[in-house]
Design a protein around this motif. Sequence first.
Motif, PDB file in Angstrom:
ATOM      1  N   UNK A 170       0.813  -1.208   0.000  1.00 27.82           N
ATOM      2  CA  UNK A 170       0.000   0.000   0.000  1.00 27.82           C
ATOM      3  C   UNK A 170       0.848   1.259   0.000  1.00 27.82           C
ATOM      4  N   UNK A 171       1.932   1.260   0.774  1.00 23.82           N
ATOM      5  CA  UNK A 171       2.821   2.412   0.785  1.00 23.82           C
ATOM      6  C   UNK A 171       3.486   2.611  -0.577  1.00 23.82           C
ATOM      7  N   UNK A 172       3.947   1.521  -1.168  1.00 22.52           N
ATOM      8  CA  UNK A 172       4.615   1.624  -2.467  1.00 22.52           C
ATOM      9  C   UNK A 172       3.676   2.095  -3.570  1.00 22.52           C
ATOM     10  N   UNK A 173       2.394   1.829  -3.424  1.00 18.97           N
ATOM     11  CA  UNK A 173       1.419   2.218  -4.442  1.00 18.97           C
ATOM     12  C   UNK A 173       1.105   3.709  -4.403  1.00 18.97           C
ATOM     13  N   UNK A 174       1.452   4.374  -3.339  1.00 14.71           N
ATOM     14  CA  UNK A 174       1.152   5.797  -3.214  1.00 14.71           C
ATOM     15  C   UNK A 174       2.108   6.626  -4.065  1.00 14.71           C
ATOM     16  N   UNK A 175       1.628   7.739  -4.625  1.00 15.71           N
ATOM     17  CA  UNK A 175       2.518   8.584  -5.432  1.00 15.71           C
ATOM     18  C   UNK A 175       3.659   9.183  -4.612  1.00 15.71           C
ATOM     19  N   UNK A 176       3.425   9.369  -3.297  1.00 14.80           N
ATOM     20  CA  UNK A 176       4.490   9.811  -2.403  1.00 14.80           C
ATOM     21  C   UNK A 176       4.266   9.185  -1.044  1.00 14.80           C
ATOM     22  N   UNK A 177       5.325   8.622  -0.493  1.00 12.83           N
ATOM     23  CA  UNK A 177       5.240   7.970   0.807  1.00 12.83           C
ATOM     24  C   UNK A 177       5.231   9.012   1.920  1.00 12.83           C
TER      25      UNK A 177
END
Length: 205
Positions: A170-177
Amino acid sequence: MAMADPPIELPPAMLVELRTSYANPARAYHHFGHVEEVLEHFATLELAEAWRQPSEVYLAILFHDAIYIAGARDNEARSATLAREAIARHLADRPVDVDAVERLILLTAQHGRLEPETLDDDTRHFLDCDMAILGSAPAIYDHYEQAIALEYAGVPAPAYRMGRAAFLTGLLARPRIFLSDRFHASHDGPARTNLRRALDQLTRR
């Protein structure tokens, strides 16, 4: 403490109570050492750009994991309640915005689900300081992953790996962590490298 000159001085009894809460139950990662690491980021940011409510952010950092039982859904709410009670008991004569402290602590339950444009600068930086471990050097990050796994030792291994993998994905899928521009620039790239490596290790077991 990690800061030589904190924005608000705590009575010794309050600090003893706080440290005791972080030692119970025994923790592999969410102990007072984690708080001190977050305070180091707080101090670095204080030198670079002023916090709007430094005392409130400082207190939120101190209390944000004061109650922690791996897997419990009310850790943040109970930590916020503890902070409110401790401030009323020990800092009643100080001009502390207790609602702001509580709000910051409660938001740590939503790591990885918040949008930066909905938050103010203090909130973005506070949350990023708490998550800065994700963008640390590989050896430090790997130690963090091992410590989190130890805290969840009571959970069956397949269930833990599935839950942890879902969180990292889920974190990796975000445009910015990271939510703030400062942490996005300095920590996002290393964090993605760390998360991909950890995810690969989880899925290969």
